[in-house]
Design a protein around this motif. Structure first.
Motif, PDB file in Angstrom:
ATOM      1  N   UNK A 254       0.809  -1.325   0.031  1.00 45.65           N
ATOM      2  CA  UNK A 254       0.014  -0.230   0.009  1.00 45.65           C
ATOM      3  C   UNK A 254       0.837   1.147   0.056  1.00 45.65           C
ATOM      4  N   UNK A 255       0.503   2.196  -0.950  1.00 46.14           N
ATOM      5  CA  UNK A 255       1.173   3.521  -0.737  1.00 46.14           C
ATOM      6  C   UNK A 255       0.218   4.730  -1.045  1.00 46.14           C
ATOM      7  N   UNK A 256       0.638   5.892  -0.151  1.00 49.20           N
ATOM      8  CA  UNK A 256      -0.065   7.024  -0.019  1.00 49.20           C
ATOM      9  C   UNK A 256       0.777   8.184  -0.793  1.00 49.20           C
ATOM     10  N   UNK A 257       0.292   9.143  -1.701  1.00 54.90           N
ATOM     11  CA  UNK A 257       0.986  10.305  -2.231  1.00 54.90           C
ATOM     12  C   UNK A 257       0.128  11.383  -1.988  1.00 54.90           C
ATOM     13  N   UNK A 258       0.524  12.420  -1.653  1.00 55.52           N
ATOM     14  CA  UNK A 258      -0.180  13.770  -1.385  1.00 55.52           C
ATOM     15  C   UNK A 258       0.563  14.580  -2.425  1.00 55.52           C
ATOM     16  N   UNK A 259      -0.579  15.537  -2.925  1.00 55.35           N
ATOM     17  CA  UNK A 259      -0.646  16.055  -4.415  1.00 55.35           C
ATOM     18  C   UNK A 259       0.347  17.238  -4.297  1.00 55.35           C
ATOM     19  N   UNK A 260       0.626  17.566  -3.267  1.00 56.16           N
ATOM     20  CA  UNK A 260       1.910  18.799  -3.220  1.00 56.16           C
ATOM     21  C   UNK A 260       2.872  18.733  -2.067  1.00 56.16           C
ATOM     22  N   UNK A 261       4.055  19.248  -2.246  1.00 56.74           N
ATOM     23  CA  UNK A 261       4.935  19.064  -1.163  1.00 56.74           C
ATOM     24  C   UNK A 261       4.788  20.228   0.011  1.00 56.74           C
ATOM     25  N   UNK A 262       4.093  21.024  -0.408  1.00 58.52           N
ATOM     26  CA  UNK A 262       3.603  22.116   0.635  1.00 58.52           C
ATOM     27  C   UNK A 262       2.354  22.776   0.161  1.00 58.52           C
ATOM     28  N   UNK A 263       1.480  23.226   1.253  1.00 58.04           N
ATOM     29  CA  UNK A 263       0.080  23.701   1.208  1.00 58.04           C
ATOM     30  C   UNK A 263       0.068  24.618   1.779  1.00 58.04           C
ATOM     31  N   UNK A 264      -0.718  26.047   1.714  1.00 57.99           N
ATOM     32  CA  UNK A 264      -1.199  26.918   2.677  1.00 57.99           C
ATOM     33  C   UNK A 264      -2.224  26.369   3.651  1.00 57.99           C
TER      34      UNK A 264
ATOM     35  N   UNK B  97      -3.087   3.570  -3.334  1.00 61.29           N
ATOM     36  CA  UNK B  97      -2.942   2.333  -4.268  1.00 61.29           C
ATOM     37  C   UNK B  97      -2.310   1.221  -3.519  1.00 61.29           C
ATOM     38  N   UNK B  98      -2.654   0.160  -4.058  1.00 61.98           N
ATOM     39  CA  UNK B  98      -2.272  -1.304  -3.417  1.00 61.98           C
ATOM     40  C   UNK B  98      -3.176  -1.701  -2.070  1.00 61.98           C
ATOM     41  N   UNK B  99      -4.248  -1.099  -1.819  1.00 58.56           N
ATOM     42  CA  UNK B  99      -4.879  -1.417  -0.673  1.00 58.56           C
ATOM     43  C   UNK B  99      -5.657  -2.474  -1.142  1.00 58.56           C
ATOM     44  N   UNK B 100      -6.371  -3.198   0.024  1.00 57.52           N
ATOM     45  CA  UNK B 100      -7.198  -4.476  -0.278  1.00 57.52           C
ATOM     46  C   UNK B 100      -8.564  -3.780  -1.387  1.00 57.52           C
ATOM     47  N   UNK B 101      -8.830  -4.430  -2.225  1.00 64.22           N
ATOM     48  CA  UNK B 101      -9.880  -4.166  -3.148  1.00 64.22           C
ATOM     49  C   UNK B 101     -11.202  -3.938  -2.290  1.00 64.22           C
TER      50      UNK B 101
ATOM     51  N   UNK C 126     -10.240  11.462   6.906  1.00 64.71           N
ATOM     52  CA  UNK C 126     -11.203  11.348   5.646  1.00 64.71           C
ATOM     53  C   UNK C 126     -11.300   9.700   5.443  1.00 64.71           C
ATOM     54  N   UNK C 127     -12.112   9.318   4.598  1.00 65.48           N
ATOM     55  CA  UNK C 127     -11.907   7.980   4.258  1.00 65.48           C
ATOM     56  C   UNK C 127     -12.780   7.961   2.775  1.00 65.48           C
ATOM     57  N   UNK C 128     -12.630   6.839   2.209  1.00 65.96           N
ATOM     58  CA  UNK C 128     -13.186   6.560   0.885  1.00 65.96           C
ATOM     59  C   UNK C 128     -13.290   4.916   0.659  1.00 65.96           C
ATOM     60  N   UNK C 129     -14.023   4.642  -0.559  1.00 63.17           N
ATOM     61  CA  UNK C 129     -13.931   3.217  -0.936  1.00 63.17           C
ATOM     62  C   UNK C 129     -13.281   2.969  -2.020  1.00 63.17           C
ATOM     63  N   UNK C 130     -12.271   2.277  -1.966  1.00 73.68           N
ATOM     64  CA  UNK C 130     -11.355   2.084  -3.064  1.00 73.68           C
ATOM     65  C   UNK C 130     -11.841   1.047  -3.765  1.00 73.68           C
ATOM     66  N   UNK C 131     -11.519   0.980  -5.201  1.00 72.90           N
ATOM     67  CA  UNK C 131     -12.006   0.093  -6.229  1.00 72.90           C
ATOM     68  C   UNK C 131     -11.373  -0.960  -6.107  1.00 72.90           C
ATOM     69  N   UNK C 132     -11.584  -1.878  -7.142  1.00 75.20           N
ATOM     70  CA  UNK C 132     -11.289  -3.285  -7.375  1.00 75.20           C
ATOM     71  C   UNK C 132      -9.709  -3.240  -7.674  1.00 75.20           C
ATOM     72  N   UNK C 133      -9.073  -2.309  -8.088  1.00 74.38           N
ATOM     73  CA  UNK C 133      -7.590  -2.302  -8.285  1.00 74.38           C
ATOM     74  C   UNK C 133      -6.958  -1.568  -6.564  1.00 74.38           C
ATOM     75  N   UNK C 134      -7.984  -1.664  -5.772  1.00 76.93           N
ATOM     76  CA  UNK C 134      -7.378  -1.031  -4.473  1.00 76.93           C
ATOM     77  C   UNK C 134      -6.731   0.373  -4.404  1.00 76.93           C
ATOM     78  N   UNK C 135      -7.370   1.162  -5.400  1.00 72.99           N
ATOM     79  CA  UNK C 135      -6.951   2.643  -5.697  1.00 72.99           C
ATOM     80  C   UNK C 135      -7.922   3.329  -5.388  1.00 72.99           C
ATOM     81  N   UNK C 136      -7.800   4.713  -4.891  1.00 67.25           N
ATOM     82  CA  UNK C 136      -8.800   5.475  -4.583  1.00 67.25           C
ATOM     83  C   UNK C 136      -8.126   7.238  -4.107  1.00 67.25           C
ATOM     84  N   UNK C 137      -8.875   8.194  -4.048  1.00 65.39           N
ATOM     85  CA  UNK C 137      -8.299   9.294  -3.651  1.00 65.39           C
ATOM     86  C   UNK C 137      -9.334   9.879  -2.183  1.00 65.39           C
TER      87      UNK C 137
END
Length: 228
Positions: free
Chosen positions: A37-47, A57-61, A74-85
């Motif tokens: 499983x991985x998590x990426x954040x959209x910007x290195x710094x935000x106001x 990505x890579x979570x249990x489908x 926050x939370x979300x239901x990831x898809x069949x590939x284990x991905x979401x936002x």
């Protein structure tokens, strides 16, 4: 009759007068965690209070993934590939002065043996300050800035009586959060410093324009102090 005369300028700190959009280019932050499983954040710094996106990505489908940590949730239901936002806002740093801080968020799915990942990113205030207390307006003091666009110069526009008296270049904002510490006079003008109220606009344009966005504004007063 006065025996001596000096000018006085109080410490001033002002937050943003106008916040116009994000100040950082979209860059993915590496993340690591258990399993794949991985998590990426959209910007290195935000106001503070501005939006960010955590990409999963890579979570249990087809499971619910929860994001938490450092004032973020926050939370979300990831898809069949284990991905979401997951969309979230950059949290408050508990201060209004110029600063940035590294934060960490962790994402974990809802299975008995959850997969998880984490990511680090920075949050900044959009602010400036000048220290030094009450002293001559031409005395040098420390100026601090944060939340500006990295790699570009920072300018202070000093105005009195509706007229720009100085466009001072403090230096170049650096790091992912556009920070700068510089030493400069309280009011860096040539010649006499008039008594009364001065306004200051901080932005990244060399010439004053009241319509510049984003910008920071502040004011200070210069008075005559009589010695006994």
């Amino acid at each position: 009759m006065p025996t001596a005369t000096r000018f006085s300028i109080p410490r001033h700190t002002r937050r943003a007068a106008v916040l116009a959009g994000s100040l950082s280019a979209a860059v993915l932050v590496p993340a690591a965690g258990a399993h794949a499983a991985t998590v990426t954040v959209s910007q290195p710094c935000q106001l503070v209070s501005f939006g960010l996106t955590a990409t999963l990505a890579g979570f249990t489908p087809n499971t619910t993934v929860t994001l938490s940590g450092d004032g973020v949730s926050g939370s979300t239901l990831v898809d069949a590939a284990g991905s979401g936002r997951i969309l979230f806002n950059a949290p408050s740093l508990g201060a209004s002065g110029p600063l940035s801080r590294q934060l960490t968020v962790t994402a974990r799915d809802s299975t008995p043996n959850p997969q998880q990942g984490f990511a680090r990113f920075r949050v900044a205030t959009f602010a400036f300050s000048s220290g030094g207390g009450v002293q001559s307006p031409k005395a040098r003091r420390s100026w601090r800035f944060s939340g500006l666009q990295p790699g570009r110069p920072v300018f202070g526009h000093f105005r009195f009586g509706g007229r720009t008296r100085a466009n001072h270049r403090f230096g170049v904002a650096k790091g992912p959060c556009g920070e700068l510490t510089a030493t400069a006079p309280g009011i860096p003008v040539k010649g006499r410093v008039d008594t009364g109220r001065w306004t200051i606009q901080i932005d990244q344009r060399p010439v004053y324009d009241r319509a510049t966005k984003p910008r920071l504004t502040g004011s200070t007063s210069v008075v005559v102090v009589y010695n006994r």
